[in-house]
Scaffold this motif. Structure first.
Motif, PDB file in Angstrom:
ATOM      1  N   ALA A 263       0.827  -1.212   0.000  1.00 59.23           N
ATOM      2  CA  ALA A 263       0.000   0.000   0.000  1.00 59.23           C
ATOM      3  C   ALA A 263       0.855   1.253   0.000  1.00 59.23           C
ATOM      4  CB  ALA A 263      -0.920  -0.014   1.213  1.00 59.23           C
ATOM      5  N   ALA A 264       1.942   1.246   0.768  1.00 60.09           N
ATOM      6  CA  ALA A 264       2.819   2.417   0.829  1.00 60.09           C
ATOM      7  C   ALA A 264       3.425   2.711  -0.546  1.00 60.09           C
ATOM      8  CB  ALA A 264       3.927   2.184   1.855  1.00 60.09           C
ATOM      9  N   TRP A 302      13.282   3.722  -6.409  1.00 62.50           N
ATOM     10  CA  TRP A 302      12.044   2.952  -6.591  1.00 62.50           C
ATOM     11  C   TRP A 302      12.356   1.504  -6.941  1.00 62.50           C
ATOM     12  CZ3 TRP A 302       7.445   4.813  -5.225  1.00 62.50           C
ATOM     13  CH2 TRP A 302       6.325   4.021  -5.506  1.00 62.50           C
ATOM     14  N   GLY A 303      13.342   1.310  -7.784  1.00 58.37           N
ATOM     15  CA  GLY A 303      13.733  -0.055  -8.142  1.00 58.37           C
ATOM     16  C   GLY A 303      14.226  -0.835  -6.940  1.00 58.37           C
ATOM     17  N   GLU A 304      14.995  -0.200  -6.072  1.00 60.18           N
ATOM     18  CA  GLU A 304      15.486  -0.865  -4.865  1.00 60.18           C
ATOM     19  C   GLU A 304      14.325  -1.271  -3.958  1.00 60.18           C
ATOM     20  OE1 GLU A 304      19.959   0.765  -3.875  1.00 60.18           O
ATOM     21  OE2 GLU A 304      18.237   1.827  -3.023  1.00 60.18           O
ATOM     22  N   LEU A 305      13.381  -0.357  -3.755  1.00 57.43           N
ATOM     23  CA  LEU A 305      12.266  -0.639  -2.859  1.00 57.43           C
ATOM     24  C   LEU A 305      11.373  -1.741  -3.421  1.00 57.43           C
ATOM     25  CD1 LEU A 305      11.259   2.980  -1.762  1.00 57.43           C
ATOM     26  CD2 LEU A 305      12.782   1.358  -0.601  1.00 57.43           C
ATOM     27  N   ALA A 306      11.088  -1.674  -4.715  1.00 57.01           N
ATOM     28  CA  ALA A 306      10.244  -2.695  -5.332  1.00 57.01           C
ATOM     29  C   ALA A 306      10.914  -4.059  -5.297  1.00 57.01           C
ATOM     30  CB  ALA A 306       9.914  -2.296  -6.774  1.00 57.01           C
ATOM     31  N   ILE A 359      10.970   0.294   3.467  1.00 57.04           N
ATOM     32  CA  ILE A 359      10.098   0.706   2.362  1.00 57.04           C
ATOM     33  C   ILE A 359       9.128   1.784   2.822  1.00 57.04           C
ATOM     34  CG2 ILE A 359       8.227  -0.052   0.847  1.00 57.04           C
ATOM     35  CD1 ILE A 359       9.641  -2.819   0.771  1.00 57.04           C
ATOM     36  N   THR A 360       8.452   1.536   3.944  1.00 60.40           N
ATOM     37  CA  THR A 360       7.414   2.470   4.390  1.00 60.40           C
ATOM     38  C   THR A 360       7.989   3.802   4.866  1.00 60.40           C
ATOM     39  OG1 THR A 360       7.454   1.369   6.555  1.00 60.40           O
ATOM     40  CG2 THR A 360       5.778   0.657   4.980  1.00 60.40           C
ATOM     41  N   ALA A 361       9.242   3.799   5.310  1.00 64.59           N
ATOM     42  CA  ALA A 361       9.878   5.067   5.699  1.00 64.59           C
ATOM     43  C   ALA A 361      10.388   5.820   4.477  1.00 64.59           C
ATOM     44  CB  ALA A 361      11.023   4.803   6.668  1.00 64.59           C
ATOM     45  N   ARG A 362      10.983   5.092   3.545  1.00 68.02           N
ATOM     46  CA  ARG A 362      11.626   5.733   2.392  1.00 68.02           C
ATOM     47  C   ARG A 362      10.619   6.404   1.471  1.00 68.02           C
ATOM     48  NH1 ARG A 362      14.390   8.512  -0.133  1.00 68.02           N
ATOM     49  NH2 ARG A 362      16.229   8.021  -1.389  1.00 68.02           N
ATOM     50  N   VAL A 363       9.419   5.834   1.326  1.00 69.89           N
ATOM     51  CA  VAL A 363       8.449   6.427   0.405  1.00 69.89           C
ATOM     52  C   VAL A 363       8.002   7.800   0.871  1.00 69.89           C
ATOM     53  CG1 VAL A 363       7.613   4.226  -0.512  1.00 69.89           C
ATOM     54  CG2 VAL A 363       6.518   5.219   1.524  1.00 69.89           C
ATOM     55  N   THR A 364       8.058   8.051   2.187  1.00 66.95           N
ATOM     56  CA  THR A 364       7.646   9.368   2.678  1.00 66.95           C
ATOM     57  C   THR A 364       8.642  10.449   2.284  1.00 66.95           C
ATOM     58  OG1 THR A 364       8.749   9.040   4.814  1.00 66.95           O
ATOM     59  CG2 THR A 364       6.455   8.328   4.647  1.00 66.95           C
ATOM     60  N   GLU A 365       9.839  10.057   1.843  1.00 68.68           N
ATOM     61  CA  GLU A 365      10.827  11.015   1.348  1.00 68.68           C
ATOM     62  C   GLU A 365      10.657  11.274  -0.148  1.00 68.68           C
ATOM     63  OE1 GLU A 365      14.613   9.421   2.327  1.00 68.68           O
ATOM     64  OE2 GLU A 365      14.129   9.115   4.441  1.00 68.68           O
ATOM     65  N   LEU A 366       9.803  10.477  -0.796  1.00 70.73           N
ATOM     66  CA  LEU A 366       9.607  10.610  -2.240  1.00 70.73           C
ATOM     67  C   LEU A 366       8.298  11.276  -2.594  1.00 70.73           C
ATOM     68  CD1 LEU A 366      10.739   6.999  -3.272  1.00 70.73           C
ATOM     69  CD2 LEU A 366      12.136   9.075  -3.168  1.00 70.73           C
ATOM     70  N   ALA A 367       7.301  11.158  -1.732  1.00 72.80           N
ATOM     71  CA  ALA A 367       5.977  11.713  -2.018  1.00 72.80           C
ATOM     72  C   ALA A 367       5.301  12.058  -0.697  1.00 72.80           C
ATOM     73  CB  ALA A 367       5.135  10.710  -2.816  1.00 72.80           C
ATOM     74  N   ASP A 368       4.264  12.871  -0.775  1.00 70.82           N
ATOM     75  CA  ASP A 368       3.593  13.294   0.458  1.00 70.82           C
ATOM     76  C   ASP A 368       2.076  13.341   0.345  1.00 70.82           C
ATOM     77  OD1 ASP A 368       3.529  15.368  -1.305  1.00 70.82           O
ATOM     78  OD2 ASP A 368       4.057  16.924   0.157  1.00 70.82           O
ATOM     79  N   PRO A 369       1.433  12.266  -0.124  1.00 66.31           N
ATOM     80  CA  PRO A 369      -0.031  12.272  -0.093  1.00 66.31           C
ATOM     81  C   PRO A 369      -0.523  12.156   1.341  1.00 66.31           C
ATOM     82  CG  PRO A 369       0.761  10.107  -0.720  1.00 66.31           C
ATOM     83  CD  PRO A 369       1.962  11.003  -0.676  1.00 66.31           C
TER      84      PRO A 369
END
Length: 411
Positions: A263-264, A302-306, A359-369
């Protein structure tokens, strides 16, 4: 709702697949608002019941018509990608509905009958499996059950992760004051002597809509029919099939964590594609191949996280397949079989405990919905209950000293 980034649910769900997806879509609509409110999951429980998933993930007597372990995992992971609190509620219910099978009394039925038909009970609880440290005892509480003429008396306090205000029945492991064994009992939360209270707001950083709470038992009378089974001494370590119970719980929580990571990634991806990224690429800052550096960094991250999510999911799937096979063997399961399942579960826990928080921490550095940070908070609660270092030591011991045959306890 778009949630399945790399790991769509397997096709084995059949007709239930559409029901699962519809419920997930429904839960996703107001997931952020319900997380902020942190209210008891009365509405969410009604949605589970009305959809039929509560009944579908309740293992019936005999288990011939039960939803398979693999399909139950797929349901939980799909729901977790929409709302991890509801998914944990359902995951724990499913494992608890297997209690009779784990303890050798598969005829137990977790539903109430009446003129209007059967109502499946929502189960919450804790089997009291495995060794309990003093710190854990202070945090989660302890229960004591005393045999008396005509039944038992239950005393103590227990902190439960889900379902306290909404459960129809509690499945609890309590230490017998006479023998020291664990007696697993079925308790009506509305019974005399049972008091409940929610976890204080300042302690609920994640999984806020799952109904975590404290339950006090003061001289609660129980009839002999309340006893689901007895785990003698260190039976959770000696009896192979019974010892699957804590492993099954751990593996179900892994499914919830993986759904949270999915989901993140999905929400961050949608925000990035909509232009709501935090670090916009600078068209004047080019890398040697002509691609904006910020864009290249984004793609690399993104590739690393996926890849991390895909690897963790693959390990979890292997452990889930092994668990499903072990459950189907039933009481024919050997200690060696259980040990193989245990090391796969421990490996999965270790991999997921490193991948999902990152993953869930890193995505907050890429986007902010709105609400994206809830996935990180939920992951911390789901995965912060055990020690990754201990899991690695257990795994190392299993492979270095296989002759010891020591079963692995979940983290």
């Amino acid at each position: 709702m778009t949630t399945d980034v790399l790991h769509p649910p397997p096709p084995g769900l059949g007709a239930e697949g559409r029901v699962v997806r519809d419920l997930a879509d429904d839960l996703a609509v107001d997931a952020v608002e319900r997380d902020r409110a942190g209210a008891p999951p009365f509405d969410e429980t009604s949605r589970l019941r009305e959809s039929g998933l509560l009944a579908a993930l309740t293992v019936p007597p005999g288990a011939e018509r039960a939803t398979s372990w693999e399909d139950a995992c797929a349901v939980v992971r799909t729901i977790a990608a929409a709302d991890s609190s509801v998914a944990e509620l359902l995951a724990r219910h499913h494992v608890l509905s297997r209690t009779g099978h784990f303890l050798g009394s598969p005829e137990r039925n977790f539903s109430s009958g009446g003129r209007t038909g059967h109502r499946t009970w929502l189960l919450a609880g804790d089997l009291g499996a495995g060794p309990v440290t003093e710190a854990a005892r202070l945090r989660h509480g302890s229960l004591t059950i005393t045999p008396v003429r005509g039944g038992y008396v239950l005393n103590g306090r227990r902190r439960l992760a889900t379902g306290v205000p909404v459960a129809d029945r509690l499945v609890l492991g309590a230490v017998c004051s006479a023998t020291g064994d664990i007696r697993v009992v079925l308790v009506d939360p509305d019974a005399e002597g049972v008091e409940t209270e929610p976890i204080p707001d300042h302690e609920r950083t994640g999984q806020r809509a799952g109904g975590a709470g404290l339950v006090d038992f003061q001289d609660v009378p129980l009839g002999p029919e309340a006893l689901l089974g007895v785990v003698e001494g260190d039976g959770y370590r000696r009896a192979p099939f019974t010892a699957l119970a804590p492993l099954a719980t751990a593996l179900m929580l892994v499914q919830v964590a993986l759904g949270t990571a999915e989901a993140a990634l999905a929400e961050a991806r949608d925000a990035i594609l909509a232009g709501h990224r935090i670090h916009l690429p600078d068209p004047l800052d080019d890398d040697p191949v002509g691609e904006p550096t910020a864009e290249a960094d984004l793609l690399h991250t993104w590739g690393e996280l996926a890849t991390s999510l895909y690897a963790a999911s693959t390990v979890a799937d292997r452990a889930g397949t092994a668990m499903g096979a072990a459950l189907r063997r039933g009481q024919r399961l050997t200690a060696a079989d259980r040990a193989e399942v245990a090391v796969l579960v421990a490996t999965t826990e270790a991999v997921v405990a490193e991948a999902v928080p990152r993953i869930t921490a890193r995505v907050t550095e890429l986007a902010d919905p709105p609400g994206l940070d809830r996935h990180w908070r939920n992951a911390r609660v789901l995965l912060g209950r055990g020690s990754t270092a201990r899991r690695f030591r257990d795994i190392g011991s299993h492979f270095l000293y296989p002759s010891r045959g020591a079963p692995l306890a979940p983290g």
